[in-house]
Design an enzyme around this catalytic site. Structure first.
Site, PDB file in Angstrom:
ATOM      1  N   LYS A  22       0.848  -1.214   0.000  1.00 15.32           N
ATOM      2  CA  LYS A  22       0.000   0.000   0.000  1.00 15.32           C
ATOM      3  C   LYS A  22       0.870   1.246   0.000  1.00 15.32           C
ATOM      4  O   LYS A  22       0.670   2.156  -0.808  1.00 15.32           O
ATOM      5  CB  LYS A  22      -0.881  -0.006   1.245  1.00 15.32           C
ATOM      6  CG  LYS A  22      -1.526   1.337   1.562  1.00 15.32           C
ATOM      7  CD  LYS A  22      -2.420   1.331   2.764  1.00 15.32           C
ATOM      8  CE  LYS A  22      -1.703   1.572   4.038  1.00 15.32           C
ATOM      9  NZ  LYS A  22      -1.394   2.995   4.356  1.00 15.32           N
ATOM     10  N   ASN A  23       1.890   1.283   0.888  1.00 17.64           N
ATOM     11  CA  ASN A  23       2.669   2.517   1.049  1.00 17.64           C
ATOM     12  C   ASN A  23       3.667   2.744  -0.063  1.00 17.64           C
ATOM     13  O   ASN A  23       4.240   3.823  -0.176  1.00 17.64           O
ATOM     14  CB  ASN A  23       3.347   2.534   2.424  1.00 17.64           C
ATOM     15  CG  ASN A  23       2.311   2.712   3.529  1.00 17.64           C
ATOM     16  OD1 ASN A  23       1.143   3.025   3.255  1.00 17.64           O
ATOM     17  ND2 ASN A  23       2.704   2.467   4.763  1.00 17.64           N
ATOM     18  N   CYS A 118      -4.734  12.878  12.390  1.00 12.88           N
ATOM     19  CA  CYS A 118      -5.484  11.632  12.325  1.00 12.88           C
ATOM     20  C   CYS A 118      -5.366  10.977  13.692  1.00 12.88           C
ATOM     21  O   CYS A 118      -4.755  11.521  14.606  1.00 12.88           O
ATOM     22  CB  CYS A 118      -4.940  10.734  11.225  1.00 12.88           C
ATOM     23  SG  CYS A 118      -3.358  10.032  11.649  1.00 12.88           S
ATOM     24  N   ARG A 123       0.658  14.910  12.718  1.00 18.96           N
ATOM     25  CA  ARG A 123       1.184  14.648  11.375  1.00 18.96           C
ATOM     26  C   ARG A 123       1.303  15.924  10.537  1.00 18.96           C
ATOM     27  O   ARG A 123       0.677  16.091   9.519  1.00 18.96           O
ATOM     28  CB  ARG A 123       0.341  13.581  10.681  1.00 18.96           C
ATOM     29  CG  ARG A 123       0.223  12.341  11.559  1.00 18.96           C
ATOM     30  CD  ARG A 123      -0.439  11.192  10.900  1.00 18.96           C
ATOM     31  NE  ARG A 123       0.453  10.557   9.928  1.00 18.96           N
ATOM     32  CZ  ARG A 123       0.075   9.505   9.194  1.00 18.96           C
ATOM     33  NH1 ARG A 123      -1.146   9.049   9.291  1.00 18.96           N
ATOM     34  NH2 ARG A 123       0.919   8.960   8.316  1.00 18.96           N
ATOM     35  N   ASP A 308       4.647   0.603  11.968  1.00 18.02           N
ATOM     36  CA  ASP A 308       3.411   0.017  11.416  1.00 18.02           C
ATOM     37  C   ASP A 308       3.209  -1.433  11.832  1.00 18.02           C
ATOM     38  O   ASP A 308       2.172  -2.023  11.549  1.00 18.02           O
ATOM     39  CB  ASP A 308       3.408   0.107   9.891  1.00 18.02           C
ATOM     40  CG  ASP A 308       3.283   1.541   9.433  1.00 18.02           C
ATOM     41  OD1 ASP A 308       3.478   1.796   8.230  1.00 18.02           O
ATOM     42  OD2 ASP A 308       3.016   2.409  10.276  1.00 18.02           O
ATOM     43  N   ARG A 400      -8.660  -0.190   4.582  1.00 16.13           N
ATOM     44  CA  ARG A 400      -7.743   0.780   3.975  1.00 16.13           C
ATOM     45  C   ARG A 400      -6.423   0.113   3.597  1.00 16.13           C
ATOM     46  O   ARG A 400      -5.774   0.510   2.649  1.00 16.13           O
ATOM     47  CB  ARG A 400      -7.438   1.918   4.961  1.00 16.13           C
ATOM     48  CG  ARG A 400      -8.601   2.805   5.285  1.00 16.13           C
ATOM     49  CD  ARG A 400      -8.167   3.999   6.089  1.00 16.13           C
ATOM     50  NE  ARG A 400      -7.083   4.714   5.398  1.00 16.13           N
ATOM     51  CZ  ARG A 400      -6.516   5.812   5.891  1.00 16.13           C
ATOM     52  NH1 ARG A 400      -6.893   6.280   7.059  1.00 16.13           N
ATOM     53  NH2 ARG A 400      -5.562   6.430   5.226  1.00 16.13           N
TER      54      ARG A 400
HETATM   55  C1  EPZ Z   1       4.430   6.912   6.149  1.00 12.83           C
HETATM   56  O1  EPZ Z   1       3.678   7.997   6.671  1.00 12.83           O
HETATM   57  C2  EPZ Z   1       3.463   5.743   6.085  1.00 12.83           C
HETATM   58  N1  EPZ Z   1       2.359   6.072   5.198  1.00 12.83           N
HETATM   59  C3  EPZ Z   1       2.933   5.429   7.488  1.00 12.83           C
HETATM   60  O2  EPZ Z   1       2.092   4.275   7.388  1.00 12.83           O
HETATM   61  C4  EPZ Z   1       4.118   5.098   8.384  1.00 12.83           C
HETATM   62  O3  EPZ Z   1       3.665   4.861   9.692  1.00 12.83           O
HETATM   63  C5  EPZ Z   1       5.107   6.274   8.386  1.00 12.83           C
HETATM   64  O4  EPZ Z   1       5.512   6.562   7.018  1.00 12.83           O
HETATM   65  C6  EPZ Z   1       6.354   5.992   9.202  1.00 12.83           C
HETATM   66  O5  EPZ Z   1       7.009   4.868   8.701  1.00 12.83           O
HETATM   67  C7  EPZ Z   1       2.561   6.006   3.857  1.00 12.83           C
HETATM   68  O6  EPZ Z   1       3.643   5.690   3.374  1.00 12.83           O
HETATM   69  C8  EPZ Z   1       1.387   6.338   2.990  1.00 12.83           C
HETATM   70  P1  EPZ Z   1       6.569  10.258   8.210  1.00 12.83           P
HETATM   71  P2  EPZ Z   1       4.330   9.478   6.657  1.00 12.83           P
HETATM   72  O7  EPZ Z   1       6.537  11.502   7.395  1.00 12.83           O
HETATM   73  O8  EPZ Z   1       5.129   9.670   5.419  1.00 12.83           O
HETATM   74  C9  EPZ Z   1       6.473  13.484  11.696  1.00 12.83           C
HETATM   75  C10 EPZ Z   1       0.192   2.973   7.691  1.00 12.83           C
HETATM   76  O9  EPZ Z   1      -0.283   2.457   8.711  1.00 12.83           O
HETATM   77  N2  EPZ Z   1       6.510  14.476  10.597  1.00 12.83           N
HETATM   78  O10 EPZ Z   1       7.779   9.370   8.143  1.00 12.83           O
HETATM   79  O11 EPZ Z   1       3.263  10.434   6.965  1.00 12.83           O
HETATM   80  C11 EPZ Z   1       5.138  12.770  11.727  1.00 12.83           C
HETATM   81  O12 EPZ Z   1       4.206  13.534  12.461  1.00 12.83           O
HETATM   82  C12 EPZ Z   1       0.710   4.397   7.741  1.00 12.83           C
HETATM   83  O13 EPZ Z   1       0.311   2.406   6.580  1.00 12.83           O
HETATM   84  C13 EPZ Z   1       6.643  15.830  10.910  1.00 12.83           C
HETATM   85  O14 EPZ Z   1       6.733  16.200  12.086  1.00 12.83           O
HETATM   86  O15 EPZ Z   1       5.306   9.359   7.906  1.00 12.83           O
HETATM   87  C14 EPZ Z   1       5.467  11.468  12.402  1.00 12.83           C
HETATM   88  O16 EPZ Z   1       5.471  11.671  13.807  1.00 12.83           O
HETATM   89  C15 EPZ Z   1       0.478   5.052   9.097  1.00 12.83           C
HETATM   90  N3  EPZ Z   1       6.660  16.742   9.899  1.00 12.83           N
HETATM   91  C16 EPZ Z   1       6.887  11.185  11.915  1.00 12.83           C
HETATM   92  O17 EPZ Z   1       7.421  12.434  11.438  1.00 12.83           O
HETATM   93  C17 EPZ Z   1       6.569  16.373   8.577  1.00 12.83           C
HETATM   94  O18 EPZ Z   1       6.628  17.252   7.692  1.00 12.83           O
HETATM   95  C18 EPZ Z   1       6.947  10.157  10.795  1.00 12.83           C
HETATM   96  O19 EPZ Z   1       6.245  10.676   9.721  1.00 12.83           O
HETATM   97  C19 EPZ Z   1       6.432  14.997   8.281  1.00 12.83           C
HETATM   98  C20 EPZ Z   1       6.417  14.074   9.301  1.00 12.83           C
END
Ligand code: EPZ
Length: 422
Positions: A22-23, A118, A123, A308, A400
């Site tokens: 998915k990701n 969410c 996020r 995850d 999802r």
């Molecule tokens: C991706 O989300 C995945 N989703 C998430 O999977 C996964 O948990 C996450 O990466 C971490 O591995 C997809 O790929 C579609 P991040 P993403 O940016 O890109 C903070 C699932 O269950 N952050 O690495 O949104 C954020 O708040 C989903 O399949 C900022 O602060 O994750 C979080 O605490 C859930 N500012 C951390 O970094 C930003 O600009 C990790 O976020 C971006 C992120």
């Protein structure tokens, strides 16, 4: 809303096919915006998040054609009519923000709604914004939307990420393929989905090196062409189904699984007393002991233990021998499955980002509530070994990210069914 009913106590034996990630697919689909030539994706998972991304791309005027029951997608942004990702779609799925980088790169503008928080956390998008600004974008937050412009196009730059954000790495990687000059992404995310995206972009004609490491270098090109790309196996679905025989007993072969996708996770299973064997077709999983052993887990960016898989691992630790400490370091609120597991008799003490789990002999089935995608599947895993019936409500969260959970688990012997909601 549908529910899933699981009656515990059956051992599981057989093979489970693991779908495309998915990701990975959610980052590969927006890549079509980078080229006027068609992008064909194979091994695409059939999930509601994919439908949401399809609707978003179509709202921009892109064409998305599903073939072979959705396992193949042909995408084209040849006739794009809009660069505005509307709140109504973005609010359903944060990954909608992955159109920002490609739209800026090819059309030099984008208006993308902030996804909003969410269940698992606020996020924000600050890392995405500062990275694209470093490449010359002007981005203003107004009325809940990011209004972005790149007059004269994006320029290559050195882009240090304050945190190895997966989404920010993907947005910058896609943007950099058409930027003028060279971009170096520092502290880049190293997830397999990043490598898969880079492989697809290279097939389209991008010049990328270092994906999978913390430093990715991209040489911008004038245009990208057509490509066909196979979506990488879903390592989170893989890890989820690897835990099913550990919790319920028996032996399951996860078809399409490779150790390299789940190395940190498999190491923790080994420490818990579980055999994971790589076969020509996938990964065979069987516990060595009557009950798995307690292990401590801390979630980290890849190649560390994946956040995850934290909820699913907690489900296993709830019936392990001993006490485990689970630390969630990626998201600020990702233990919502804990109170639901406690309703099933689990012994879990949550203090901030740390959950202490003391294993019990057996959980008891109960009606429980799914709160987010991975929490919902951890409740199903718990139901596999719980005494009696577990009813997991609000399974739209589940749909999802997991294709036909009930079919895949009942095919290896679980007593599980979906009950149509009223
Ligand atoms: C991706 O989300 C995945 N989703 C998430 O999977 C996964 O948990 C996450 O990466 C971490 O591995 C997809 O790929 C579609 P991040 P993403 O940016 O890109 C903070 C699932 O269950 N952050 O690495 O949104 C954020 O708040 C989903 O399949 C900022 O602060 O994750 C979080 O605490 C859930 N500012 C951390 O970094 C930003 O600009 C990790 O976020 C971006 C992120």
């Amino acid at each position: 809303m549908d529910s899933i009913v699981v009656r515990g106590g059956r051992e599981l034996n057989g093979r489970i096919d693991i779908a495309g990630a998915k990701n990975a697919a959610l980052a590969l689909m927006p890549a079509t915006l980078l080229s006027e030539e068609p992008l064909t994706l194979t091994n695409t998972p059939r999930l509601s998040d994919i439908k949401t991304m399809t609707a978003l791309l179509q709202s921009l005027g892109a064409e998305v054609t599903a073939l072979q029951d959705g396992k193949v997608q042909v995408l084209s942004s040849h006739g794009l009519t809009s660069t505005r990702a509307d709140y109504e779609i973005v609010r359903k799925m944060r990954a909608s923000n992955l159109v920002l980088g490609p739209l800026l790169a090819r059309f030099h503008e984008a208006t993308v709604s902030l996804p909003g928080g969410c269940a698992i956390g606020a996020r924000p998008m600050d890392i995405h914004v500062s990275a694209l600004e470093a490449m010359g974008a002007e981005i203003e937050l107004r009325d809940g939307y990011l209004h972005a412009k790149a007059r004269g196009g994006l320029k290559g730059a050195v882009v240090p990420l304050r945190f190895a954000s997966v989404g920010a790495t993907e947005n910058v990687l896609m943007a950099a393929t058409l930027a003028k000059g060279t971009t170096v992404i520092e502290n880049a995310a190293r997830e397999p989905e990043i490598v898969d995206l880079a492989d697809c972009l290279r097939a389209m004609g991008a010049q990328i090196a270092g994906d999978g490491t913390s430093t990715i270098t991209v040489q911008g090109v004038d245009r990208l062409g057509a490509a066909t790309h196979r979506v990488v196996t879903d390592r989170i679905e893989l890890g989820t189904y690897m835990l099913a025989p550990v919790i319920a007993g028996g032996e399951v072969e996860c078809i399409g699984g490779r150790i390299a996708l789940v190395e940190a996770f498999a190491a923790k299973l080994d420490a818990a007393g579980v055999d994971v064997t790589e076969t020509p077709d996938g990964l065979k999983v069987k516990r060595r002991l009557e009950r798995p052993r307690a292990v401590d887990v801390t979630t980290e960016p890849f190649p560390g233990f994946p956040t995850d898989l934290q909820a699913q691992m907690m489900a296993m630790l709830c019936i392990a021998e001993g006490t485990s400490v689970l630390e969630e370091k990626i998201f600020e609120n990702r233990f919502m499955h804990a109170p639901e597991l406690v309703r099933m008799g689990a012994d879990i003490d949550v203090q901030g980002g740390v959950a202490t789990v003391t294993g019990v002999d057996r959980l008891k089935g109960a009606p429980v509530m799914a709160t987010d995608l991975r929490a919902s599947v951890s409740l199903i895993l718990s139901g596999l070994a719980a005494q009696g019936e577990t009813i997991v409500n609000r399974v739209y969260h589940l749909d999802r990210g997991y294709e036909n959970v009930e079919d895949k688990l009942s095919a290896v012997g679980a007593d599980i069914e979906r009950v149509q909601g009223t």
